[in-house]
Design a protein around this motif. Structure first.
Motif, PDB file in Angstrom:
ATOM      1  N   ILE A 338       0.817  -1.207   0.000  1.00 33.68           N
ATOM      2  CA  ILE A 338       0.000   0.000   0.000  1.00 33.68           C
ATOM      3  C   ILE A 338       0.855   1.264   0.000  1.00 33.68           C
ATOM      4  O   ILE A 338       1.954   1.286   0.568  1.00 33.68           O
ATOM      5  N   GLU A 339       0.355   2.285  -0.667  1.00 29.71           N
ATOM      6  CA  GLU A 339       0.894   3.639  -0.577  1.00 29.71           C
ATOM      7  C   GLU A 339      -0.273   4.567  -0.261  1.00 29.71           C
ATOM      8  O   GLU A 339      -1.369   4.399  -0.800  1.00 29.71           O
ATOM      9  N   ILE A 340      -0.034   5.538   0.635  1.00 27.93           N
ATOM     10  CA  ILE A 340      -1.109   6.391   1.130  1.00 27.93           C
ATOM     11  C   ILE A 340      -0.894   7.827   0.676  1.00 27.93           C
ATOM     12  O   ILE A 340       0.223   8.361   0.756  1.00 27.93           O
ATOM     13  N   PHE A 341      -1.987   8.458   0.224  1.00 24.81           N
ATOM     14  CA  PHE A 341      -1.961   9.835  -0.273  1.00 24.81           C
ATOM     15  C   PHE A 341      -2.957  10.638   0.576  1.00 24.81           C
ATOM     16  O   PHE A 341      -4.157  10.346   0.565  1.00 24.81           O
ATOM     17  N   THR A 342      -2.463  11.606   1.330  1.00 28.91           N
ATOM     18  CA  THR A 342      -3.290  12.285   2.318  1.00 28.91           C
ATOM     19  C   THR A 342      -3.895  13.586   1.796  1.00 28.91           C
ATOM     20  O   THR A 342      -3.294  14.305   1.004  1.00 28.91           O
ATOM     21  N   ILE A 343      -5.116  13.858   2.273  1.00 31.04           N
ATOM     22  CA  ILE A 343      -5.822  15.104   1.984  1.00 31.04           C
ATOM     23  C   ILE A 343      -6.525  15.561   3.261  1.00 31.04           C
ATOM     24  O   ILE A 343      -6.588  14.815   4.235  1.00 31.04           O
ATOM     25  N   GLY A 344      -7.062  16.774   3.250  1.00 28.92           N
ATOM     26  CA  GLY A 344      -7.989  17.179   4.294  1.00 28.92           C
ATOM     27  C   GLY A 344      -7.386  17.722   5.578  1.00 28.92           C
ATOM     28  O   GLY A 344      -6.165  17.841   5.734  1.00 28.92           O
ATOM     29  N   SER A 345      -8.266  18.008   6.520  1.00 29.30           N
ATOM     30  CA  SER A 345      -7.890  18.728   7.737  1.00 29.30           C
ATOM     31  C   SER A 345      -7.050  17.904   8.712  1.00 29.30           C
ATOM     32  O   SER A 345      -6.382  18.472   9.575  1.00 29.30           O
ATOM     33  N   ASN A 346      -7.086  16.584   8.605  1.00 30.40           N
ATOM     34  CA  ASN A 346      -6.270  15.767   9.510  1.00 30.40           C
ATOM     35  C   ASN A 346      -4.982  15.284   8.841  1.00 30.40           C
ATOM     36  O   ASN A 346      -4.364  14.322   9.299  1.00 30.40           O
ATOM     37  N   GLU A 347      -4.566  15.960   7.776  1.00 30.21           N
ATOM     38  CA  GLU A 347      -3.409  15.505   6.998  1.00 30.21           C
ATOM     39  C   GLU A 347      -2.143  15.422   7.843  1.00 30.21           C
ATOM     40  O   GLU A 347      -1.397  14.418   7.774  1.00 30.21           O
ATOM     41  N   LYS A 348      -1.857  16.424   8.652  1.00 34.57           N
ATOM     42  CA  LYS A 348      -0.626  16.406   9.447  1.00 34.57           C
ATOM     43  C   LYS A 348      -0.602  15.214  10.391  1.00 34.57           C
ATOM     44  O   LYS A 348       0.428  14.565  10.573  1.00 34.57           O
ATOM     45  N   LYS A 349      -1.738  14.927  11.006  1.00 39.24           N
ATOM     46  CA  LYS A 349      -1.831  13.787  11.918  1.00 39.24           C
ATOM     47  C   LYS A 349      -1.581  12.475  11.176  1.00 39.24           C
ATOM     48  O   LYS A 349      -0.874  11.590  11.671  1.00 39.24           O
ATOM     49  N   LEU A 350      -2.143  12.350   9.976  1.00 40.07           N
ATOM     50  CA  LEU A 350      -1.957  11.138   9.180  1.00 40.07           C
ATOM     51  C   LEU A 350      -0.506  10.985   8.746  1.00 40.07           C
ATOM     52  O   LEU A 350       0.041   9.870   8.772  1.00 40.07           O
ATOM     53  N   LEU A 351       0.120  12.070   8.343  1.00 39.56           N
ATOM     54  CA  LEU A 351       1.519  12.006   7.906  1.00 39.56           C
ATOM     55  C   LEU A 351       2.425  11.554   9.050  1.00 39.56           C
ATOM     56  O   LEU A 351       3.308  10.702   8.861  1.00 39.56           O
ATOM     57  N   ALA A 352       2.208  12.109  10.227  1.00 40.47           N
ATOM     58  CA  ALA A 352       3.022  11.716  11.382  1.00 40.47           C
ATOM     59  C   ALA A 352       2.823  10.241  11.711  1.00 40.47           C
ATOM     60  O   ALA A 352       3.787   9.518  12.015  1.00 40.47           O
ATOM     61  N   MET A 353       1.596   9.779  11.619  1.00 30.64           N
ATOM     62  CA  MET A 353       1.309   8.382  11.924  1.00 30.64           C
ATOM     63  C   MET A 353       1.925   7.466  10.868  1.00 30.64           C
ATOM     64  O   MET A 353       2.494   6.415  11.186  1.00 30.64           O
ATOM     65  N   GLY A 354       1.786   7.856   9.596  1.00 28.85           N
ATOM     66  CA  GLY A 354       2.362   7.051   8.522  1.00 28.85           C
ATOM     67  C   GLY A 354       3.866   6.915   8.636  1.00 28.85           C
ATOM     68  O   GLY A 354       4.430   5.832   8.417  1.00 28.85           O
ATOM     69  N   GLU A 355       4.523   7.998   9.015  1.00 29.31           N
ATOM     70  CA  GLU A 355       5.975   7.959   9.181  1.00 29.31           C
ATOM     71  C   GLU A 355       6.371   7.070  10.364  1.00 29.31           C
ATOM     72  O   GLU A 355       7.368   6.352  10.311  1.00 29.31           O
ATOM     73  N   SER A 356       5.577   7.103  11.424  1.00 29.55           N
ATOM     74  CA  SER A 356       5.884   6.271  12.587  1.00 29.55           C
ATOM     75  C   SER A 356       5.742   4.787  12.278  1.00 29.55           C
ATOM     76  O   SER A 356       6.379   3.957  12.919  1.00 29.55           O
ATOM     77  N   TYR A 357       4.915   4.460  11.285  1.00 27.16           N
ATOM     78  CA  TYR A 357       4.739   3.074  10.867  1.00 27.16           C
ATOM     79  C   TYR A 357       5.633   2.716   9.677  1.00 27.16           C
ATOM     80  O   TYR A 357       5.532   1.620   9.123  1.00 27.16           O
ATOM     81  N   ALA A 358       6.469   3.662   9.273  1.00 30.74           N
ATOM     82  CA  ALA A 358       7.403   3.456   8.148  1.00 30.74           C
ATOM     83  C   ALA A 358       6.677   3.071   6.861  1.00 30.74           C
ATOM     84  O   ALA A 358       7.135   2.212   6.108  1.00 30.74           O
ATOM     85  N   LEU A 359       5.544   3.718   6.602  1.00 27.79           N
ATOM     86  CA  LEU A 359       4.778   3.468   5.378  1.00 27.79           C
ATOM     87  C   LEU A 359       5.090   4.536   4.339  1.00 27.79           C
ATOM     88  O   LEU A 359       5.535   5.643   4.665  1.00 27.79           O
ATOM     89  N   LYS A 360       4.832   4.199   3.093  1.00 26.89           N
ATOM     90  CA  LYS A 360       4.956   5.186   2.025  1.00 26.89           C
ATOM     91  C   LYS A 360       3.720   6.080   2.062  1.00 26.89           C
ATOM     92  O   LYS A 360       2.607   5.617   1.792  1.00 26.89           O
ATOM     93  N   ILE A 361       3.921   7.339   2.425  1.00 28.67           N
ATOM     94  CA  ILE A 361       2.796   8.254   2.588  1.00 28.67           C
ATOM     95  C   ILE A 361       3.177   9.620   2.038  1.00 28.67           C
ATOM     96  O   ILE A 361       4.274  10.113   2.279  1.00 28.67           O
ATOM     97  N   TYR A 362       2.261  10.212   1.260  1.00 29.26           N
ATOM     98  CA  TYR A 362       2.578  11.433   0.526  1.00 29.26           C
ATOM     99  C   TYR A 362       1.525  12.512   0.802  1.00 29.26           C
ATOM    100  O   TYR A 362       0.317  12.270   0.654  1.00 29.26           O
ATOM    101  N   PRO A 363       1.946  13.720   1.191  1.00 30.04           N
ATOM    102  CA  PRO A 363       0.990  14.811   1.391  1.00 30.04           C
ATOM    103  C   PRO A 363       0.493  15.353   0.051  1.00 30.04           C
ATOM    104  O   PRO A 363       1.294  15.635  -0.851  1.00 30.04           O
ATOM    105  N   CYS A 364      -0.810  15.496  -0.066  1.00 30.44           N
ATOM    106  CA  CYS A 364      -1.396  15.996  -1.305  1.00 30.44           C
ATOM    107  C   CYS A 364      -2.317  17.194  -1.073  1.00 30.44           C
ATOM    108  O   CYS A 364      -2.603  17.931  -2.012  1.00 30.44           O
ATOM    109  N   SER A 365      -2.814  17.332   0.131  1.00 28.52           N
ATOM    110  CA  SER A 365      -3.700  18.430   0.514  1.00 28.52           C
ATOM    111  C   SER A 365      -5.073  18.335  -0.147  1.00 28.52           C
ATOM    112  O   SER A 365      -6.095  18.293   0.518  1.00 28.52           O
ATOM    113  N   ARG A 366      -5.091  18.287  -1.483  1.00 31.72           N
ATOM    114  CA  ARG A 366      -6.343  18.295  -2.227  1.00 31.72           C
ATOM    115  C   ARG A 366      -6.553  16.960  -2.952  1.00 31.72           C
ATOM    116  O   ARG A 366      -5.597  16.277  -3.332  1.00 31.72           O
ATOM    117  N   LEU A 367      -7.800  16.619  -3.162  1.00 34.18           N
ATOM    118  CA  LEU A 367      -8.161  15.360  -3.825  1.00 34.18           C
ATOM    119  C   LEU A 367      -7.582  15.286  -5.230  1.00 34.18           C
ATOM    120  O   LEU A 367      -7.042  14.245  -5.639  1.00 34.18           O
TER     121      LEU A 367
END
Length: 416
Positions: A338-367
């Motif tokens: 899996i690779e995760i692409f984040t959007i929305g108001s909880n993006e910072k929280k998701l990015l921090a969590m994804g990094e703590s789990y060593a997952l591929k996660i990318y900030p996108c802000s918008r859909l």
């Protein structure tokens, strides 16, 4: 009735105001979105919420979305929700049979499935979907099948159903209820109001809760789709739906069998699942995309991920998470490609969590940006999945708009 106040002027309360107007009763409507006094086309007074004065009101009809902490609720003297209001109008000459369907996910699908199965008995759907309660009452519908939210249940004091069908309850709406325990308590609240000649279909995990032990009606329990199929006396292979819709369909069949001793699989199999709930489509290159915009909580997203666990998943995640813990998604993601692409108001929280789990996660802000990034890497053996585990109102008008923009953006980019 005089001096009727209405809190919130939306999908739930507008039909009630119209109903009252037809009875010659004008309303004073309070809503946070009103910035100055005005009137609507029917002569009802529209006022900002902070102008409510309890001494000027005999009764306050509530929009269920208003949380109990809102000062309108705190100041009200005689608050009443939609369910209790119409329950008070029932009489020996008109007292419809009612079915309430609640839970965290699958309420809409189960409500629509059961309405289809019971259409021969005059069933009409309402509550969160379908026909407003005011219209059901006016039409004198004989059987109400109501998608019932925890918000509506919270404000119920006397109304109860003939049958209460509770789907699995998972963490959701924590910011509204205050805690998961408070959310569960509201989901089980109807049991304390129901009478001896009523029925409840409940998850097995709640069998030892005090609300269930003290329930004076007849309770039926289930743990999964297989246990339901065995109780109903049907074979899963004869039902055309996969999970999570399989569970929804079996619960609808169970309710139909309890009330009318019928479990019409042929009728159930004609049902078409609604838009934006694990809705698959392909771009012109044949690549798979899935619109699960209605996946507005963690449990819904977990179900979507399990469905595509054998594919490379490109997940669009994020929005207003309503205070829910997102960790279960990341725990499952550790075991997926899996690779995760984040959007929305909880993006910072998701990015921090994804990094703590060593997952591929990318900030996108918008859909739209997430879609562009996925388009660059999605192949025929993968899936582009919008299952945000969050509400949409931080960036969209509704989950429907979010899903429509998702589909349009995917297909529009293909045409350029």
């Amino acid at each position: 009735m005089k001096n009727v106040s209405v809190f919130g002027y939306g999908v739930t309360t507008k039909p009630i105001v119209k109903f009252l107007n037809h009875k010659g009763i004008k309303c004073v409507i309070f809503d946070d979105k009103f910035l100055s006094p005005s009137t609507d086309e029917y002569g009802n007074l529209l006022l900002p919420s902070d102008e409510f004065k309890a001494q000027d009101s005999e009764i306050e009809i509530l929009s269920p979305g208003i949380p109990p902490t809102h000062f309108l609720i705190q100041k009200s003297k005689n608050p009443i929700g939609e369910y209790d209001y119409f329950y008070d109008l029932f009489s020996p000459s008109y007292c419809p049979q009612t079915i309430w369907i609640s839970g965290t996910n699958g309420k809409t699908t189960t409500t629509e499935m059961l309405t289809l199965l019971l259409s021969k008995f005059g069933a009409q759907s309402g509550g969160n979907i379908g026909t407003p309660l005011a219209e059901l009452y006016t039409k004198k519908a004989p059987l109400w099948v109501l998608e019932t939210s925890s918000f509506s249940i919270h404000y119920i004091c006397k109304a109860f159903p003939n049958l209460y069908l509770l789907l699995p309850v998972k963490e959701d709406h924590i910011s509204w209820h205050g805690s998961f325990e408070a959310y569960v308590c509201d989901k089980l609240k109807p049991l304390s109001l129901m009478q001896q000649d009523t029925y409840a279909i409940l998850p097995e995990e709640f069998s030892q809760r005090p609300e269930v032990i003290n329930f004076i009606g007849k309770a039926f329990f289930y743990s999964d789709s297989q246990s339901l199929a065995e109780k109903i006396g049907v074979s899963i292979k004869d039902i055309c739906f996969q999970e999570p819709f399989l569970l929804d369909g079996l619960l609808a069949l169970y309710a139909s069998k309890i009330l009318f001793n019928q479990a019409d699989i042929d009728c159930l199999n004609t049902f078409k699942v609604g838009a934006h709930r694990i809705e698959e489509f392909n771009d012109k290159k044949g690549r798979l995309w899935v619109d699960d915009s209605k996946g507005t909580n963690v449990d819904a997203t977990l179900e979507a991920l399990k469905r595509y666990k054998n594919k490379k998943i490109f997940l669009i995640l994020g929005g207003d998470d309503k205070g829910a813990d997102q960790k279960p998604i990341f725990e499952l993601a550790k075991h997926l490609d899996i690779e995760i692409f984040t959007i929305g108001s909880n993006e910072k929280k998701l990015l921090a969590m994804g990094e703590s789990y060593a997952l591929k996660i990318y900030p996108c802000s918008r859909l739209e940006e997430a879609i562009k990034k996925i388009k660059d890497v999605l192949k025929s053996d993968g899936v582009g999945l919008l299952s945000p585990a969050a509400a949409s109102l931080d960036q969209f008008k509704s989950y429907k708009e979010r899903g429509e923009i998702f589909r349009q953006s995917v297909l529009k980019e293909e045409q350029e």
